[in-house]
Design a protein around this motif. Sequence first.
Motif, PDB file in Angstrom:
ATOM      1  N   ARG A 149     -34.007   9.029   3.122  1.00 49.54           N
ATOM      2  CA  ARG A 149     -35.102   9.872   2.634  1.00 49.54           C
ATOM      3  C   ARG A 149     -35.867  10.555   3.756  1.00 49.54           C
ATOM      4  O   ARG A 149     -36.755  11.362   3.504  1.00 49.54           O
ATOM      5  N   GLN A 150     -35.532  10.220   5.012  1.00 52.21           N
ATOM      6  CA  GLN A 150     -36.267  10.749   6.160  1.00 52.21           C
ATOM      7  C   GLN A 150     -37.754  10.502   5.984  1.00 52.21           C
ATOM      8  O   GLN A 150     -38.589  11.400   6.163  1.00 52.21           O
ATOM      9  N   ALA A 151     -38.080   9.262   5.615  1.00 53.70           N
ATOM     10  CA  ALA A 151     -39.463   8.912   5.305  1.00 53.70           C
ATOM     11  C   ALA A 151     -39.841   7.617   6.002  1.00 53.70           C
ATOM     12  O   ALA A 151     -38.981   6.786   6.323  1.00 53.70           O
ATOM     13  N   VAL A 152     -41.138   7.449   6.237  1.00 53.52           N
ATOM     14  CA  VAL A 152     -41.656   6.245   6.887  1.00 53.52           C
ATOM     15  C   VAL A 152     -42.840   5.719   6.093  1.00 53.52           C
ATOM     16  O   VAL A 152     -43.693   6.499   5.644  1.00 53.52           O
ATOM     17  N   GLU A 153     -42.885   4.399   5.917  1.00 52.04           N
ATOM     18  CA  GLU A 153     -44.016   3.750   5.252  1.00 52.04           C
ATOM     19  C   GLU A 153     -44.557   2.662   6.164  1.00 52.04           C
ATOM     20  O   GLU A 153     -43.795   1.929   6.798  1.00 52.04           O
ATOM     21  N   VAL A 154     -45.874   2.560   6.227  1.00 55.02           N
ATOM     22  CA  VAL A 154     -46.543   1.488   6.965  1.00 55.02           C
ATOM     23  C   VAL A 154     -47.302   0.650   5.946  1.00 55.02           C
ATOM     24  O   VAL A 154     -48.186   1.171   5.251  1.00 55.02           O
ATOM     25  N   ASN A 155     -46.927  -0.602   5.830  1.00 55.82           N
ATOM     26  CA  ASN A 155     -47.520  -1.484   4.812  1.00 55.82           C
ATOM     27  C   ASN A 155     -47.464  -0.827   3.435  1.00 55.82           C
ATOM     28  O   ASN A 155     -48.434  -0.834   2.682  1.00 55.82           O
ATOM     29  N   HIS A 156     -46.299  -0.221   3.130  1.00 55.85           N
ATOM     30  CA  HIS A 156     -46.009   0.421   1.833  1.00 55.85           C
ATOM     31  C   HIS A 156     -46.764   1.737   1.614  1.00 55.85           C
ATOM     32  O   HIS A 156     -46.705   2.299   0.519  1.00 55.85           O
ATOM     33  N   VAL A 157     -47.455   2.230   2.640  1.00 55.67           N
ATOM     34  CA  VAL A 157     -48.182   3.498   2.529  1.00 55.67           C
ATOM     35  C   VAL A 157     -47.410   4.565   3.316  1.00 55.67           C
ATOM     36  O   VAL A 157     -47.166   4.407   4.513  1.00 55.67           O
ATOM     37  N   PRO A 158     -47.009   5.679   2.675  1.00 55.55           N
ATOM     38  CA  PRO A 158     -46.250   6.719   3.378  1.00 55.55           C
ATOM     39  C   PRO A 158     -47.088   7.397   4.461  1.00 55.55           C
ATOM     40  O   PRO A 158     -48.293   7.619   4.294  1.00 55.55           O
ATOM     41  N   ILE A 159     -46.453   7.722   5.579  1.00 51.52           N
ATOM     42  CA  ILE A 159     -47.086   8.532   6.618  1.00 51.52           C
ATOM     43  C   ILE A 159     -46.162   9.713   6.913  1.00 51.52           C
ATOM     44  O   ILE A 159     -44.952   9.627   6.713  1.00 51.52           O
ATOM     45  N   THR A 160     -46.739  10.797   7.373  1.00 58.07           N
ATOM     46  CA  THR A 160     -45.966  12.011   7.651  1.00 58.07           C
ATOM     47  C   THR A 160     -45.736  12.146   9.149  1.00 58.07           C
ATOM     48  O   THR A 160     -46.687  12.124   9.935  1.00 58.07           O
ATOM     49  N   LEU A 161     -44.467  12.266   9.536  1.00 51.65           N
ATOM     50  CA  LEU A 161     -44.104  12.408  10.942  1.00 51.65           C
ATOM     51  C   LEU A 161     -43.347  13.711  11.157  1.00 51.65           C
ATOM     52  O   LEU A 161     -42.703  14.213  10.245  1.00 51.65           O
ATOM     53  N   THR A 162     -43.440  14.231  12.366  1.00 53.40           N
ATOM     54  CA  THR A 162     -42.592  15.360  12.731  1.00 53.40           C
ATOM     55  C   THR A 162     -41.179  14.822  12.964  1.00 53.40           C
ATOM     56  O   THR A 162     -40.963  13.607  13.074  1.00 53.40           O
ATOM     57  N   ALA A 163     -40.210  15.727  13.065  1.00 56.53           N
ATOM     58  CA  ALA A 163     -38.830  15.313  13.302  1.00 56.53           C
ATOM     59  C   ALA A 163     -38.705  14.554  14.620  1.00 56.53           C
ATOM     60  O   ALA A 163     -37.962  13.565  14.718  1.00 56.53           O
ATOM     61  N   THR A 164     -39.445  14.980  15.633  1.00 55.57           N
ATOM     62  CA  THR A 164     -39.393  14.303  16.924  1.00 55.57           C
ATOM     63  C   THR A 164     -40.008  12.917  16.838  1.00 55.57           C
ATOM     64  O   THR A 164     -39.446  11.944  17.364  1.00 55.57           O
ATOM     65  N   GLU A 165     -41.152  12.794  16.188  1.00 59.93           N
ATOM     66  CA  GLU A 165     -41.791  11.483  16.038  1.00 59.93           C
ATOM     67  C   GLU A 165     -40.889  10.526  15.269  1.00 59.93           C
ATOM     68  O   GLU A 165     -40.795   9.338  15.601  1.00 59.93           O
ATOM     69  N   PHE A 166     -40.205  11.039  14.252  1.00 60.01           N
ATOM     70  CA  PHE A 166     -39.279  10.216  13.467  1.00 60.01           C
ATOM     71  C   PHE A 166     -38.157   9.701  14.367  1.00 60.01           C
ATOM     72  O   PHE A 166     -37.801   8.510  14.313  1.00 60.01           O
ATOM     73  N   SER A 167     -37.605  10.558  15.209  1.00 59.72           N
ATOM     74  CA  SER A 167     -36.514  10.160  16.097  1.00 59.72           C
ATOM     75  C   SER A 167     -36.968   9.115  17.113  1.00 59.72           C
ATOM     76  O   SER A 167     -36.241   8.153  17.394  1.00 59.72           O
ATOM     77  N   VAL A 168     -38.165   9.296  17.668  1.00 59.10           N
ATOM     78  CA  VAL A 168     -38.701   8.338  18.633  1.00 59.10           C
ATOM     79  C   VAL A 168     -38.929   6.987  17.963  1.00 59.10           C
ATOM     80  O   VAL A 168     -38.542   5.933  18.491  1.00 59.10           O
ATOM     81  N   LEU A 169     -39.555   6.994  16.786  1.00 58.24           N
ATOM     82  CA  LEU A 169     -39.830   5.745  16.081  1.00 58.24           C
ATOM     83  C   LEU A 169     -38.529   5.047  15.708  1.00 58.24           C
ATOM     84  O   LEU A 169     -38.418   3.814  15.841  1.00 58.24           O
ATOM     85  N   LYS A 211     -51.073   7.731  13.906  1.00 53.03           N
ATOM     86  CA  LYS A 211     -50.715   7.815  12.491  1.00 53.03           C
ATOM     87  C   LYS A 211     -50.516   6.425  11.887  1.00 53.03           C
ATOM     88  O   LYS A 211     -50.901   6.171  10.736  1.00 53.03           O
ATOM     89  N   ILE A 212     -49.921   5.517  12.659  1.00 53.96           N
ATOM     90  CA  ILE A 212     -49.739   4.143  12.185  1.00 53.96           C
ATOM     91  C   ILE A 212     -51.081   3.432  12.064  1.00 53.96           C
ATOM     92  O   ILE A 212     -51.328   2.682  11.119  1.00 53.96           O
ATOM     93  N   ALA A 213     -51.983   3.697  13.033  1.00 55.87           N
ATOM     94  CA  ALA A 213     -53.278   3.017  13.061  1.00 55.87           C
ATOM     95  C   ALA A 213     -54.164   3.365  11.874  1.00 55.87           C
ATOM     96  O   ALA A 213     -55.077   2.605  11.539  1.00 55.87           O
ATOM     97  N   VAL A 214     -53.907   4.494  11.231  1.00 53.62           N
ATOM     98  CA  VAL A 214     -54.675   4.842  10.034  1.00 53.62           C
ATOM     99  C   VAL A 214     -54.445   3.805   8.939  1.00 53.62           C
ATOM    100  O   VAL A 214     -55.337   3.512   8.138  1.00 53.62           O
ATOM    101  N   ILE A 215     -53.253   3.199   8.928  1.00 53.24           N
ATOM    102  CA  ILE A 215     -52.888   2.218   7.899  1.00 53.24           C
ATOM    103  C   ILE A 215     -52.996   0.793   8.407  1.00 53.24           C
ATOM    104  O   ILE A 215     -53.496  -0.094   7.716  1.00 53.24           O
ATOM    105  N   ALA A 216     -52.515   0.557   9.633  1.00 53.94           N
ATOM    106  CA  ALA A 216     -52.465  -0.806  10.174  1.00 53.94           C
ATOM    107  C   ALA A 216     -53.242  -0.884  11.478  1.00 53.94           C
ATOM    108  O   ALA A 216     -53.035  -0.066  12.383  1.00 53.94           O
ATOM    109  N   SER A 217     -54.106  -1.867  11.594  1.00 55.82           N
ATOM    110  CA  SER A 217     -54.962  -1.983  12.777  1.00 55.82           C
ATOM    111  C   SER A 217     -54.272  -2.717  13.927  1.00 55.82           C
ATOM    112  O   SER A 217     -54.685  -2.585  15.081  1.00 55.82           O
ATOM    113  N   ASP A 218     -53.240  -3.506  13.627  1.00 55.16           N
ATOM    114  CA  ASP A 218     -52.583  -4.270  14.680  1.00 55.16           C
ATOM    115  C   ASP A 218     -51.643  -3.384  15.496  1.00 55.16           C
ATOM    116  O   ASP A 218     -51.109  -2.394  15.012  1.00 55.16           O
ATOM    117  N   GLU A 219     -51.452  -3.768  16.748  1.00 54.78           N
ATOM    118  CA  GLU A 219     -50.602  -2.996  17.650  1.00 54.78           C
ATOM    119  C   GLU A 219     -49.137  -3.129  17.251  1.00 54.78           C
ATOM    120  O   GLU A 219     -48.615  -4.234  17.105  1.00 54.78           O
TER     121      GLU A 219
END
Length: 235
Positions: A149-169, A211-219
């Motif tokens: 789906r080319q999608a990312v979720e943090v703690n079940h909450v979707p976040i929007t990434l650029t194509a480059t950010e998706f590749s890095v993650l 973008k991750i920190a908006v959902i999850a506070s831990d590193e």
Amino acid sequence: MGVEEVNQSILIIDDDEELTQMLQAYLQGMGYDVAVRNDSAKGLAEATTGSHYDLVLLDVMMPQMDGFDVLKQLRVSHSTPVLMLTARGDDYDRILGLELGADDYLPKPFNHRELAARIKAIFRRQEFTTAAQHQQDIIVNGILLSNSRQAVEVNHVPITLTATEFSVLRLLMLQAGNLVTKEDISLKALGKKLMAFDRSIDMHVSNLRKKIAVIASDEKIRTIRGAGYLMKVSS
């Protein structure tokens, strides 16, 4: 020898008509479909409501609405890869562009072959991402990355990434628990060799963290000073 058909489409947004005519002819000679808008507002409209483009070449210094404003508005709804063309090549311009979601930058004046290499690197990254779509989802430390789906979720909450950010993650998650050097990230996620004083990797990782920190506070992503980054397996 005929022109190789590559089929990718590029939108150039730059108020320098002489330069854009040269770039259009050069890139079309490489087989790309190239459209040009010499007005920033018309360029933004074309990028957001016109035909689908595989890449946007975006100049920074334009009257009325500069490239940063165009990029900010584009990123509200589109993750189209953007290569910024910075007039001075100042660190401020480069860093701000990356913070706003640009995939890469190139200072003016530039060698056309360097531009072609940067474009090819971005398209190789897109091909790598497309090829990964049939692979299984990756789940690490509360982050789910869906290749299909080319999608990312943090703690079940979707976040929007650029194509480059998706590749890095994706690279960091595949190597979770292990150090990934900046050299490896640049080669495998950005498709180019890491250059001296290049801060693009740091900025892409910084954007991911925000973008991750908006959902999850831990590193989630740990910096290994002077070496690279590590995706933590657990909190």
